[in-house]
Design a protein around this motif. Structure first.
Motif, mmCIF file in Angstrom:
data_model
loop_
_atom_site.group_PDB
_atom_site.id
_atom_site.type_symbol
_atom_site.label_atom_id
_atom_site.label_comp_id
_atom_site.label_asym_id
_atom_site.label_seq_id
_atom_site.Cartn_x
_atom_site.Cartn_y
_atom_site.Cartn_z
ATOM 1 N N GLY A 44 7.837 -6.140 21.540
ATOM 2 C CA GLY A 44 7.731 -6.864 20.979
ATOM 3 C C GLY A 44 7.207 -7.568 19.880
ATOM 4 O O GLY A 44 7.536 -6.586 18.748
ATOM 5 N N GLY A 45 7.641 -8.874 19.078
ATOM 6 C CA GLY A 45 7.649 -9.866 17.843
ATOM 7 C C GLY A 45 8.354 -10.214 17.486
ATOM 8 O O GLY A 45 10.213 -9.746 18.458
ATOM 9 N N GLY A 46 8.900 -10.822 16.298
ATOM 10 C CA GLY A 46 10.261 -11.274 16.405
ATOM 11 C C GLY A 46 11.189 -10.473 15.942
ATOM 12 O O GLY A 46 12.311 -11.630 16.389
ATOM 13 N N VAL A 47 10.389 -9.718 15.384
ATOM 14 C CA VAL A 47 12.164 -9.384 15.251
ATOM 15 C C VAL A 47 13.117 -8.391 16.294
ATOM 16 O O VAL A 47 14.616 -8.071 16.355
ATOM 17 N N MET A 48 12.743 -8.063 16.968
ATOM 18 C CA MET A 48 12.849 -8.235 19.050
ATOM 19 C C MET A 48 13.211 -8.923 19.513
ATOM 20 O O MET A 48 13.440 -8.594 19.920
ATOM 21 N N MET A 56 13.178 -6.463 6.235
ATOM 22 C CA MET A 56 14.571 -6.787 6.451
ATOM 23 C C MET A 56 14.963 -8.072 5.766
ATOM 24 O O MET A 56 16.073 -7.761 4.986
ATOM 25 N N ASN A 57 14.476 -9.228 5.025
ATOM 26 C CA ASN A 57 14.915 -10.729 4.383
ATOM 27 C C ASN A 57 15.324 -10.005 3.272
ATOM 28 O O ASN A 57 16.565 -10.342 2.547
ATOM 29 N N ARG A 58 13.978 -9.484 3.089
ATOM 30 C CA ARG A 58 13.691 -8.887 1.148
ATOM 31 C C ARG A 58 15.166 -7.619 1.005
ATOM 32 O O ARG A 58 16.475 -8.281 0.483
ATOM 33 N N HIS A 59 15.672 -7.402 1.864
ATOM 34 C CA HIS A 59 16.341 -5.544 1.946
ATOM 35 C C HIS A 59 18.036 -5.814 2.175
ATOM 36 O O HIS A 59 18.585 -6.122 0.617
ATOM 37 N N TRP A 60 17.827 -7.789 3.196
ATOM 38 C CA TRP A 60 19.470 -8.291 3.256
ATOM 39 C C TRP A 60 20.296 -9.326 2.453
ATOM 40 O O TRP A 60 20.688 -9.682 2.769
ATOM 41 N N ARG A 61 18.501 -9.889 1.763
ATOM 42 C CA ARG A 61 18.515 -10.563 1.019
ATOM 43 C C ARG A 61 19.043 -12.137 1.973
ATOM 44 O O ARG A 61 19.163 -12.975 1.318
ATOM 45 N N GLN A 62 18.361 -12.340 2.941
ATOM 46 C CA GLN A 62 19.491 -13.224 3.759
ATOM 47 C C GLN A 62 17.952 -13.388 5.128
ATOM 48 O O GLN A 62 17.551 -12.080 5.655
ATOM 49 N N PHE A 88 1.118 -0.747 -0.299
ATOM 50 C CA PHE A 88 0.267 -0.189 -0.259
ATOM 51 C C PHE A 88 0.746 1.221 0.334
ATOM 52 O O PHE A 88 0.501 2.405 -0.608
ATOM 53 N N HIS A 89 1.743 0.788 0.807
ATOM 54 C CA HIS A 89 2.763 2.767 0.880
ATOM 55 C C HIS A 89 4.247 2.399 0.733
ATOM 56 O O HIS A 89 4.960 3.619 1.066
ATOM 57 N N GLY A 90 4.844 1.168 0.068
ATOM 58 C CA GLY A 90 6.217 1.283 0.079
ATOM 59 C C GLY A 90 7.064 1.419 1.279
ATOM 60 O O GLY A 90 7.034 0.570 2.058
ATOM 61 N N ASP A 91 7.356 2.639 1.500
ATOM 62 C CA ASP A 91 8.180 2.707 2.658
ATOM 63 C C ASP A 91 7.564 3.521 3.666
ATOM 64 O O ASP A 91 8.498 4.128 4.395
ATOM 65 N N CYS A 92 6.679 2.926 4.272
ATOM 66 C CA CYS A 92 6.282 3.001 5.642
ATOM 67 C C CYS A 92 6.938 2.494 6.615
ATOM 68 O O CYS A 92 7.592 1.752 6.054
ATOM 69 N N PHE A 93 6.290 2.880 7.873
ATOM 70 C CA PHE A 93 7.671 2.419 8.813
ATOM 71 C C PHE A 93 7.519 0.035 8.286
ATOM 72 O O PHE A 93 8.603 -0.359 8.087
ATOM 73 N N GLU A 94 6.345 -0.447 8.366
ATOM 74 C CA GLU A 94 6.356 -1.715 8.033
ATOM 75 C C GLU A 94 6.805 -2.202 6.771
ATOM 76 O O GLU A 94 7.848 -3.189 6.007
ATOM 77 N N GLY A 95 6.976 -1.624 5.747
ATOM 78 C CA GLY A 95 7.593 -1.361 4.334
ATOM 79 C C GLY A 95 9.361 -1.752 4.936
ATOM 80 O O GLY A 95 9.455 -2.153 3.633
ATOM 81 N N LEU A 96 9.484 -0.705 5.312
ATOM 82 C CA LEU A 96 10.859 -0.690 5.539
ATOM 83 C C LEU A 96 11.771 -1.879 7.221
ATOM 84 O O LEU A 96 13.010 -2.494 6.691
ATOM 85 N N ALA A 97 10.439 -1.723 7.842
ATOM 86 C CA ALA A 97 11.622 -2.438 9.204
ATOM 87 C C ALA A 97 11.059 -3.845 9.353
ATOM 88 O O ALA A 97 11.212 -4.625 10.288
ATOM 89 N N SER A 98 9.687 -4.190 8.654
ATOM 90 C CA SER A 98 9.324 -5.053 9.545
ATOM 91 C C SER A 98 9.885 -6.602 8.544
ATOM 92 O O SER A 98 11.315 -6.339 8.493
ATOM 93 N N GLY A 99 9.969 -7.658 9.530
ATOM 94 C CA GLY A 99 10.816 -8.948 9.881
ATOM 95 C C GLY A 99 11.377 -8.793 7.936
ATOM 96 O O GLY A 99 11.892 -9.045 6.986
ATOM 97 N N PRO A 100 9.842 -9.432 7.032
ATOM 98 C CA PRO A 100 10.032 -9.904 5.858
ATOM 99 C C PRO A 100 10.691 -8.594 4.763
ATOM 100 O O PRO A 100 11.172 -9.012 3.863
#
Lengths: 293, 293
Positions: free
Chosen positions: A233-237, A189-195, A175-187
């Motif tokens: 909380g949550g997996g990233v944390m 991070m995985n996409r960003h760093w390709r692992q 929906f928003h590209g680089d909103c908080f979730e778009g930049l910082a959720s687990g998925p």
């Protein structure tokens, strides 16, 4: 006799159902994968049918329609989760049980659980719980009540500073590209760093960048709501090296502006991991079941 | 006999004091410039001494210490306004009057005034009032109560996307540079465009940029708090060409994500000017005086 309550935490991957009265007093708990709505909900209902319950608390992924005046009250609304859009989970439970039943988002339930069961939180007027994992959300508890308004909060979609020179990653929110979730959720991070992010070394620059986005979001929550504590909380944390990075960056960004002794300190009691660990959502659903009016 | 209440709106430039019972029932109102604390507060106290009041509501510029447990409760804290830091205005009024007296920030009082006196707002569970003028702030009213927490909200200092390629202006906030207030307050606009903003032609690109920053901030408030209405007051918002620009940009940014019929519309009843015009703060102080418990 101690009253028994049913509680359910329904996520996109698995459902957890439990019966009990309080933390440490859980009689039985089952977990099963989230498949079709019919199969998944029937399984949950069949489990709860085994017990003489006083009430049931449901905490599920959203977005949910929680407006009692709306015709679709009790439904999961537009979710990307296949087959689950417009499923009225609250109604299905009301058909199956002649009991008080309440529905909340998983993150709102977790916020309520951390407030209700944790003595050091229970005395607070105002508290926020963030989940930062597959998705991002934040629940607010003010004077013992979960905050709702037009809908429920969707803080994962807040808009943040994003310096594309330093970080050209465009974000993954559909929906928003680089909103908080778009930049910082687990998925993200995985996409960003390709692992898988949890396999990145603790000193990888990914963690500093992640802490920057989370700190920006926390500053916005702080200046908008002024909570007395923020639980992350949550997996990233679970990557706990993030906590000191985030606290340091929040202090730096606030830069002495907030006139509270809390901001003269280290924020070690202000920005905290969940006291209930991974149980916040489930025990939150239990607390909601206990407090239905 | 109708009870009489005193209300005060204290700003950095002028103080307004009034006595009355409700909108349209104001017996007398005086205005005078904000000079030294001693002179200004004495003048206000002397005015109120002329009337048999039941209670007094004070709404002043902040930041304020509104924590009853704090030793400096009732004080203006670190303000750039010369001589006013650590002035305990609430205490001075308590010394002068044996009456119920309450203190709020001007923006919180305005939020409460818009909620209390405007029938179409009074039915809402959750409402936000922004002032966008010399400074920027936002007050939240949830279930008829002004939201406080660690301190009072300071939403002017939220962090926003700022594309320095499109807008290299660094912002003017002495604490945060390009926070919302640093980019979008009246003084920020004046500095940015090197002239009084209100003299810029209505089709000047300044207004589109201003609407972009305000829309970003509103989206953050919406996803964090989920208010049922947002009122936009303050000097900058007297440039009413901003309203349709802001509504359009908020819809574009939210991009269909918020599951509420409100977001299928034009937002013309969701993002609104103050129904009380420039009186929101003053009438909010009156409403606060009437509702002291």
């Amino acid at each position: 006799m101690t009253k028994l309550y049913g509680c359910l935490e329904g996520g996109g991957t698995k459902f957890v159902c439990a019966v009990g009265s309080r933390p440490g007093q859980i009689l039985e708990e089952i977990r099963f994968p989230t498949t079709t709505p019919a199969e998944t909900i029937t399984r949950a209902i069949n489990f709860f049918k085994n017990y003489p319950l006083s009430a049931i608390g449901l905490a599920t992924f959203g977005p949910l329609d929680l407006n009692p005046a709306s015709p679709s009250y009790g439904s999961i609304t537009a979710t990307p989760k296949n087959g689950w859009s417009n499923i009225n989970i609250l109604e299905e439970f009301h058909h199956a049980f002649d009991l008080p039943i309440t529905l909340e988002t998983d993150v709102n339930a977790a916020a309520f659980g951390e407030w209700f069961w944790v003595p050091d939180n229970h005395k607070l007027d105002s508290m926020v719980y963030f989940t930062i994992g597959t998705g991002i959300g934040a629940g607010i508890v003010i004077k013992g009540k979960v905050v709702h308004g037009l809908t429920h909060p969707e803080a994962g979609h807040m808009r943040l500073p994003h310096d594309r020179k330093k970080d050209p990653f465009p974000g993954i929110c559909p929906f928003h590209g680089d909103c908080f979730e778009g930049l910082a959720s687990g998925p993200a991070m995985n996409r960003h760093w390709r692992q898988a992010a949890e396999l990145l070394p603790k000193d990888h620059p990914a963690w500093d960048l992640e802490a920057t986005y989370i700190a920006n979001a926390l500053v916005n929550e702080i200046v908008i709501v002024s909570p007395q504590r923020i639980v992350l909380g949550g997996g990233v944390m679970e990557n706990i090296q993030l906590f000191p990075l985030i606290r340091h960056k929040v202090l730096e960004m606030v830069n002495g502006y907030i006139a509270s002794p809390v901001f003269s300190g280290t924020l070690v009691e202000y920005i905290v991991p969940p006291a209930l660990g991974k149980q916040s959502g489930m025990l939150g659903a239990l607390a909601l079941a206990r407090t239905i009016k």
